[in-house]
Write an enzyme that holds these catalytic residues in place. Structure first.
Site, PDB file in Angstrom:
ATOM      1  N   PRO A   2       0.826  -1.207   0.000  1.00 11.13           N
ATOM      2  CA  PRO A   2       0.000   0.000   0.000  1.00 11.13           C
ATOM      3  C   PRO A   2       0.862   1.260   0.000  1.00 11.13           C
ATOM      4  O   PRO A   2       1.961   1.276   0.560  1.00 11.13           O
ATOM      5  CB  PRO A   2      -0.797  -0.121   1.299  1.00 11.13           C
ATOM      6  CG  PRO A   2      -0.759  -1.566   1.651  1.00 11.13           C
ATOM      7  CD  PRO A   2       0.563  -2.066   1.150  1.00 11.13           C
ATOM      8  N   GLU A   3       0.361   2.302  -0.650  1.00 13.06           N
ATOM      9  CA  GLU A   3       1.078   3.574  -0.688  1.00 13.06           C
ATOM     10  C   GLU A   3       0.388   4.567   0.243  1.00 13.06           C
ATOM     11  O   GLU A   3      -0.593   4.244   0.907  1.00 13.06           O
ATOM     12  CB  GLU A   3       1.171   4.048  -2.140  1.00 13.06           C
ATOM     13  CG  GLU A   3       1.884   2.996  -2.996  1.00 13.06           C
ATOM     14  CD  GLU A   3       2.076   3.378  -4.453  1.00 13.06           C
ATOM     15  OE1 GLU A   3       2.081   4.587  -4.774  1.00 13.06           O
ATOM     16  OE2 GLU A   3       2.235   2.462  -5.280  1.00 13.06           O
ATOM     17  N   LYS A  53       4.566   5.248   5.056  1.00  8.86           N
ATOM     18  CA  LYS A  53       3.914   3.949   5.196  1.00  8.86           C
ATOM     19  C   LYS A  53       3.933   3.444   6.632  1.00  8.86           C
ATOM     20  O   LYS A  53       3.591   2.292   6.890  1.00  8.86           O
ATOM     21  CB  LYS A  53       4.569   2.954   4.239  1.00  8.86           C
ATOM     22  CG  LYS A  53       4.439   3.401   2.779  1.00  8.86           C
ATOM     23  CD  LYS A  53       5.200   2.524   1.823  1.00  8.86           C
ATOM     24  CE  LYS A  53       5.126   3.104   0.405  1.00  8.86           C
ATOM     25  NZ  LYS A  53       5.853   2.278  -0.571  1.00  8.86           N
ATOM     26  N   ASN A 169       4.958   2.875  -6.153  1.00  9.39           N
ATOM     27  CA  ASN A 169       5.111   2.623  -7.575  1.00  9.39           C
ATOM     28  C   ASN A 169       3.967   3.173  -8.424  1.00  9.39           C
ATOM     29  O   ASN A 169       4.201   3.786  -9.464  1.00  9.39           O
ATOM     30  CB  ASN A 169       5.278   1.128  -7.842  1.00  9.39           C
ATOM     31  CG  ASN A 169       5.811   0.871  -9.237  1.00  9.39           C
ATOM     32  OD1 ASN A 169       6.700   1.571  -9.705  1.00  9.39           O
ATOM     33  ND2 ASN A 169       5.269  -0.112  -9.918  1.00  9.39           N
ATOM     34  N   ARG A 253      11.256  -2.206 -10.264  1.00  9.28           N
ATOM     35  CA  ARG A 253       9.791  -2.209 -10.156  1.00  9.28           C
ATOM     36  C   ARG A 253       9.187  -2.035 -11.549  1.00  9.28           C
ATOM     37  O   ARG A 253       9.764  -1.364 -12.405  1.00  9.28           O
ATOM     38  CB  ARG A 253       9.314  -1.065  -9.253  1.00  9.28           C
ATOM     39  CG  ARG A 253       9.901  -1.057  -7.848  1.00  9.28           C
ATOM     40  CD  ARG A 253       9.381  -2.196  -6.989  1.00  9.28           C
ATOM     41  NE  ARG A 253       7.949  -2.096  -6.769  1.00  9.28           N
ATOM     42  CZ  ARG A 253       7.392  -1.298  -5.843  1.00  9.28           C
ATOM     43  NH1 ARG A 253       8.152  -0.526  -5.070  1.00  9.28           N
ATOM     44  NH2 ARG A 253       6.085  -1.288  -5.682  1.00  9.28           N
TER      45      ARG A 253
END
Length: 263
Positions: A2-3, A53, A169, A253
């Site tokens: 999760p961002e 985060k 990302n 990524r």
């Protein structure tokens, strides 16, 4: 993983469940936290803060529970007395009369005093949070042009929590598409207009995602709903130029971009 927007929404859910309510039961899995159980009963959560985060659950006796979900941690809200059917390992339980919040599978959990909050290694390392309403594009621009960051390619910089906390990302991909830049660009090579556009997008994109992602009421949000323009859309036409969106790998990524209008 999760961002920032997803972490902040999780914090909102935790606050809505137990903020301001006396804790009737507290349980920690880790032995080093056991002594805090009795100290927290009768106290209440004052607020839940995000730093990128990481989650900081602040209590009325000035203690703060630091937790970082890493890849596998997840918070859940349940009615008190409910025991979810899950194979995850319970790490934290904070219970009130009607609602209980549960942290599963996380391994990075600490209890901090106010003094320790100011010296914690992770919290010292992370940059300003993109969802902090006090963070301005001007400050972001200063960070972009600072000696520490101006020579870094955006592919890596926009994943570095020391630059801005809360980016990840999908935000990296969408922000660079918004401003027509690639992961190979550096702040030192941008003109004034590009710098200004990037500084705004670095805040506007995650804030729009936090405010509206998953919402469908376009009248309420005036059509400014967050949706992916390039992320996971390789092979599809770009809505801006009609070019075909491509997928590659940058900084280990997946990276999605449109060669037709990002250059």
């Amino acid at each position: 993983m999760p961002e920032g927007p997803e972490i902040r929404r999780a914090a909102d859910n935790l606050e809505a469940a137990i903020k301001g309510k006396p804790l009737t039961d507290v349980w920690f899995a880790f032995p080093q936290l056991k002594s805090y159980q009795s100290r927290l009963i009768g106290q209440h959560v004052t607020h839940v803060e995000t730093r990128g985060k990481a989650l900081l659950t602040h209590f009325s006796n000035d203690l703060t529970l630091y937790s970082h979900n890493q890849l596998y941690g997840v918070w859940r809200v349940v009615d008190t007395g409910e025991e979810p059917q899950t194979t995850r390992v319970l790490r934290v339980k904070l219970q009130t009369a009607d609602k209980t919040i549960l942290l599963y599978s996380a391994s990075d959990i600490e209890m901090l005093t106010p003094e320790q909050l100011t010296t914690h290694p992770f919290l010292q390392r992370v940059g300003p949070d993109v969802l902090d309403p006090n963070l301005t594009p001007e400050v972001v621009k200063e960070r972009l042009l600072s000696p520490r960051f101006r020579n870094r390619q955006f592919a890596g910089l926009l994943l570095d929590q020391a630059f801005l906390a809360g980016l990840g990302n999908y935000l990296r991909v969408e922000i660079l598409w918004q401003v027509g830049l690639t992961g190979n660009h550096k702040a030192k090579d941008l003109n004034a207009a590009q710098l200004d556009a990037l500084a705004h997008a670095l805040l506007d994109t995650p804030r729009l995602s936090y405010a509206t992602r998953g919402q469908v009421d376009e009248n309420k949000y005036h059509g400014a709903l967050f949706r992916f323009k390039v992320f996971h859309r390789d092979g599809e036409p770009c809505e801006r130029c009609g070019g075909i969106i491509e997928k590659t790998t940058l900084s280990s990524r997946p990276f999605y971009w449109c060669p037709g209008c990002q250059h």
